[in-house]
Design a protein around this motif. Structure first.
Motif, PDB file in Angstrom:
ATOM      1  N   ASP A  84       0.833  -1.192   0.000  1.00 46.83           N
ATOM      2  CA  ASP A  84       0.000   0.000   0.000  1.00 46.83           C
ATOM      3  C   ASP A  84       0.873   1.248   0.000  1.00 46.83           C
ATOM      4  N   PHE A  85       0.219   2.416   0.011  1.00 44.25           N
ATOM      5  CA  PHE A  85       0.975   3.663  -0.066  1.00 44.25           C
ATOM      6  C   PHE A  85       1.703   3.982   1.239  1.00 44.25           C
ATOM      7  N   HIS A  86       1.270   3.403   2.355  1.00 41.81           N
ATOM      8  CA  HIS A  86       2.036   3.538   3.593  1.00 41.81           C
ATOM      9  C   HIS A  86       3.391   2.856   3.445  1.00 41.81           C
ATOM     10  N   ALA A  87       3.392   1.650   2.897  1.00 39.76           N
ATOM     11  CA  ALA A  87       4.644   0.931   2.669  1.00 39.76           C
ATOM     12  C   ALA A  87       5.540   1.714   1.713  1.00 39.76           C
ATOM     13  N   HIS A  88       4.946   2.251   0.664  1.00 41.56           N
ATOM     14  CA  HIS A  88       5.699   3.076  -0.285  1.00 41.56           C
ATOM     15  C   HIS A  88       6.400   4.224   0.431  1.00 41.56           C
ATOM     16  N   LEU A  89       5.657   4.991   1.230  1.00 40.61           N
ATOM     17  CA  LEU A  89       6.235   6.141   1.926  1.00 40.61           C
ATOM     18  C   LEU A  89       7.348   5.706   2.878  1.00 40.61           C
ATOM     19  N   LEU A 107       1.010  14.045   8.119  1.00 45.71           N
ATOM     20  CA  LEU A 107       0.183  14.555   7.025  1.00 45.71           C
ATOM     21  C   LEU A 107       0.147  13.571   5.854  1.00 45.71           C
ATOM     22  N   LEU A 108       1.296  13.031   5.505  1.00 49.42           N
ATOM     23  CA  LEU A 108       1.364  12.145   4.349  1.00 49.42           C
ATOM     24  C   LEU A 108       0.664  10.816   4.603  1.00 49.42           C
ATOM     25  N   HIS A 109       0.804  10.287   5.786  1.00 50.36           N
ATOM     26  CA  HIS A 109       0.131   9.016   6.072  1.00 50.36           C
ATOM     27  C   HIS A 109      -1.378   9.215   6.235  1.00 50.36           C
ATOM     28  N   ARG A 110      -1.802  10.388   6.697  1.00 54.60           N
ATOM     29  CA  ARG A 110      -3.237  10.671   6.678  1.00 54.60           C
ATOM     30  C   ARG A 110      -3.745  10.689   5.244  1.00 54.60           C
ATOM     31  N   ALA A 111      -2.972  11.299   4.352  1.00 53.39           N
ATOM     32  CA  ALA A 111      -3.363  11.322   2.937  1.00 53.39           C
ATOM     33  C   ALA A 111      -3.426   9.906   2.376  1.00 53.39           C
ATOM     34  N   ALA A 112      -2.464   9.066   2.755  1.00 55.06           N
ATOM     35  CA  ALA A 112      -2.483   7.673   2.288  1.00 55.06           C
ATOM     36  C   ALA A 112      -3.744   6.966   2.782  1.00 55.06           C
ATOM     37  N   ASP A 113      -4.138   7.224   4.028  1.00 53.78           N
ATOM     38  CA  ASP A 113      -5.387   6.644   4.540  1.00 53.78           C
ATOM     39  C   ASP A 113      -6.582   7.082   3.694  1.00 53.78           C
ATOM     40  N   ASP A 114      -6.622   8.369   3.372  1.00 58.83           N
ATOM     41  CA  ASP A 114      -7.739   8.892   2.571  1.00 58.83           C
ATOM     42  C   ASP A 114      -7.763   8.279   1.176  1.00 58.83           C
ATOM     43  N   ILE A 115      -6.589   8.084   0.594  1.00 61.00           N
ATOM     44  CA  ILE A 115      -6.510   7.492  -0.744  1.00 61.00           C
ATOM     45  C   ILE A 115      -7.001   6.046  -0.718  1.00 61.00           C
ATOM     46  N   HIS A 116      -6.585   5.295   0.301  1.00 54.95           N
ATOM     47  CA  HIS A 116      -7.032   3.905   0.382  1.00 54.95           C
ATOM     48  C   HIS A 116      -8.529   3.817   0.665  1.00 54.95           C
ATOM     49  N   GLN A 117      -9.043   4.725   1.459  1.00 54.18           N
ATOM     50  CA  GLN A 117     -10.487   4.735   1.706  1.00 54.18           C
ATOM     51  C   GLN A 117     -11.245   5.011   0.411  1.00 54.18           C
ATOM     52  N   ALA A 118     -10.730   5.959  -0.375  1.00 56.41           N
ATOM     53  CA  ALA A 118     -11.368   6.255  -1.665  1.00 56.41           C
ATOM     54  C   ALA A 118     -11.292   5.051  -2.597  1.00 56.41           C
ATOM     55  N   ALA A 119     -10.150   4.353  -2.587  1.00 57.29           N
ATOM     56  CA  ALA A 119     -10.009   3.167  -3.441  1.00 57.29           C
ATOM     57  C   ALA A 119     -11.042   2.107  -3.074  1.00 57.29           C
ATOM     58  N   GLU A 120     -11.319   1.983  -1.783  1.00 53.17           N
ATOM     59  CA  GLU A 120     -12.342   1.029  -1.349  1.00 53.17           C
ATOM     60  C   GLU A 120     -13.722   1.398  -1.884  1.00 53.17           C
ATOM     61  N   GLN A 121     -13.895   2.675  -2.206  1.00 50.43           N
ATOM     62  CA  GLN A 121     -15.172   3.169  -2.723  1.00 50.43           C
ATOM     63  C   GLN A 121     -15.130   3.369  -4.235  1.00 50.43           C
ATOM     64  N   GLY A 122     -14.216   2.653  -4.886  1.00 54.61           N
ATOM     65  CA  GLY A 122     -14.134   2.714  -6.338  1.00 54.61           C
ATOM     66  C   GLY A 122     -13.400   3.913  -6.885  1.00 54.61           C
ATOM     67  N   SER A 169       5.488   2.286 -11.462  1.00 54.59           N
ATOM     68  CA  SER A 169       5.099   0.872 -11.568  1.00 54.59           C
ATOM     69  C   SER A 169       3.621   0.717 -11.204  1.00 54.59           C
ATOM     70  N   TRP A 170       3.157   1.502 -10.241  1.00 55.10           N
ATOM     71  CA  TRP A 170       1.723   1.512  -9.916  1.00 55.10           C
ATOM     72  C   TRP A 170       0.920   2.052 -11.095  1.00 55.10           C
ATOM     73  N   LEU A 171       1.435   3.094 -11.726  1.00 53.84           N
ATOM     74  CA  LEU A 171       0.752   3.692 -12.871  1.00 53.84           C
ATOM     75  C   LEU A 171       0.579   2.674 -14.003  1.00 53.84           C
ATOM     76  N   ALA A 222      -2.705  10.135  -5.501  1.00 57.45           N
ATOM     77  CA  ALA A 222      -1.638   9.144  -5.369  1.00 57.45           C
ATOM     78  C   ALA A 222      -0.327   9.675  -5.941  1.00 57.45           C
ATOM     79  N   LEU A 223      -0.396  10.324  -7.078  1.00 57.03           N
ATOM     80  CA  LEU A 223       0.812  10.880  -7.688  1.00 57.03           C
ATOM     81  C   LEU A 223       1.410  11.977  -6.816  1.00 57.03           C
ATOM     82  N   ALA A 224       0.563  12.745  -6.128  1.00 59.88           N
ATOM     83  CA  ALA A 224       1.058  13.842  -5.299  1.00 59.88           C
ATOM     84  C   ALA A 224       1.858  13.334  -4.113  1.00 59.88           C
ATOM     85  N   ILE A 225       1.307  12.392  -3.345  1.00 57.12           N
ATOM     86  CA  ILE A 225       2.030  11.964  -2.149  1.00 57.12           C
ATOM     87  C   ILE A 225       3.281  11.170  -2.504  1.00 57.12           C
TER      88      ILE A 225
END
Length: 399
Positions: A68-73, A301-316, A97-99, A241-244
């Motif tokens: 996930d993006f937490h691991a990436h960071l 701040l960045l890990h909060r953003a990662a949480d928000d991104i993953h939550q959005a991914a769960e919602q399509g 690679s994610w892209l 995702a690209l921003a963080i």
């Protein structure tokens, strides 16, 4: 020297973090060489591949670890603490690679079928132009800032799609073999010197339709590859995702500078204060504490953003506009906090901080370079977020 092949089975995050921490001092020893080369040494790339660190968010179906993006960071931070240029290239090559995972099945096979360690450089700003043909597109243009391009076998380049009347009908990115593109050795800069962020030129390159992603569709979560994967990682909203993904290196660089400063002041004395020990000075204590506080705040701040991104991914991939704007602001603010932390410890070094042998000056330069990135301009992102908070149109489509 690590000459072992990348793990064949997915490692856990603790294993990858341990490998990153082990490599950081090695990359630190090569930092001067990296800057002199103006690109990563081949051995740095080989070490990162052998440890499997490029594969953190690479699709599992393409032999990646699909974390996930937490691991990436976290992984990027550890590497960047040793060498900012190496950490920067690791971060952007991971997100590319994610892209690729957003491309269709055939495009993913083209890129990874023969080499699961293939690296992909990218400049997504639509600086180029593309015209449709019977079999796809013809791409041309000039793209600066291609970090890691000299080590990459594939490139992803942004362009406007034009119709027969030269009207823009879409914007997106095109995956092309690096062998089809001219890479110019023109990276002569003062910060992130070792990233090899060379310019790239395309002159009438043919690109099949299946190697294209529309930004218009992609920002809505509609990409060809979104449904090819298990899990939701590849349903994450594109722009956040690209921003963080640009920010992890700043945290690591600043953290490394604080550690270097702590070592630097151990035996330092201030001749202006009758030889007083710098490490015993309350000013030194304040500098270190405030610098560390800034870096810790940036990380949160960045890990909060990662949480928000993953939550959005769960919602399509659906994410409210205000959250998208906030993530852009948080990304810019995080790297600014890191730059301020680097500034504090650099200034506290006095004149000796200017020595090329002092790693803190390199961190200072690299942090300023990261803050110059177009997507991380604090004033621009503050305007976007402020407009959104006030109920106004954000003034940008890059959300």
């Amino acid at each position: 020297m690590n000459t072992q092949p990348a793990p064949s089975a997915p490692p856990d995050l603790s294993t990858l973090l341990a490998a990153a921490r082990d490599l950081a001092p090695v990359f630190r020893e090569r930092a001067a060489e990296t800057e002199a080369l103006r690109r990563l040494p081949d051995q740095n790339v080989a070490d990162l591949k052998a440890a499997g660190l490029f594969r953190v968010i690479q699709p599992e179906r393409c032999d990646g670890w699909q974390m996930d993006f937490h691991a990436h960071l976290d992984v990027v931070e550890e590497v960047a603490a040793g060498c900012g240029s190496t950490g920067w290239c690791l971060g952007v090559l991971q997100i590319h690679s994610w892209l690729v995972g957003l491309l269709g099945e055939q495009a993913q096979e083209d890129i990874y079928r023969d080499d699961p360690d293939a690296l992909i450089a990218a400049v997504l700003n639509p600086r180029g132009t593309a015209r449709q043909t019977d079999n796809g597109y013809t791409l041309q243009g000039f793209w600066p800032f291609g970090s890691g391009s000299e080590h990459s076998s594939w490139l992803v380049l942004g362009a406007q799609v034009l119709d027969a009347d030269d009207e823009v009908v879409d914007e997106g990115c095109f995956a092309v073999p690096a062998s089809d593109i001219e890479i110019r050795d023109d990276w002569h800069v003062v910060g992130l010197r070792g990233t090899g962020s060379c310019s790239m030129v395309a002159k009438g390159v043919a690109v099949p339709t299946y190697r294209y992603i529309s930004f218009v569709e992609g920002r809505r979560g509609l990409t060809p590859g979104a449904d090819l994967h298990d899990g939701t990682l590849f349903r994450a909203p594109l722009s956040p995702a690209l921003a963080i993904a640009l920010c992890g290196p700043a945290v690591g660089i600043a953290e490394g500078a604080i550690r270097d400063f702590a070592a630097y002041v151990q035996e330092r004395r201030n001749p202006q204060l009758r030889g007083a020990s710098q490490i015993d000075s309350p000013i030194t204590h304040q500098v270190v504490a405030e610098a560390k506080g800034r870096v810790d705040a940036a990380r949160v701040l960045l890990h909060r953003a990662a949480d928000d991104i993953h939550q959005a991914a769960e919602q399509g991939g659906d994410m409210p506009q205000e959250v998208r704007a906030r993530i852009r602001m948080d990304s810019a603010y995080a790297v600014r906090l890191c730059m301020e932390a680097g500034e504090e410890v650099f200034l506290a070094c006095g004149g000796s901080g200017l020595s090329e042998k002092n790693p803190i000056q390199r961190a200072w330069r690299d942090l300023h370079a990261i803050n110059q990135h177009a997507l991380l301009q604090l004033s621009t992102n503050a305007e976007i977020y402020g407009r959104t908070l006030l109920g106004l149109e954000p003034g940008t489509d890059i959300l």
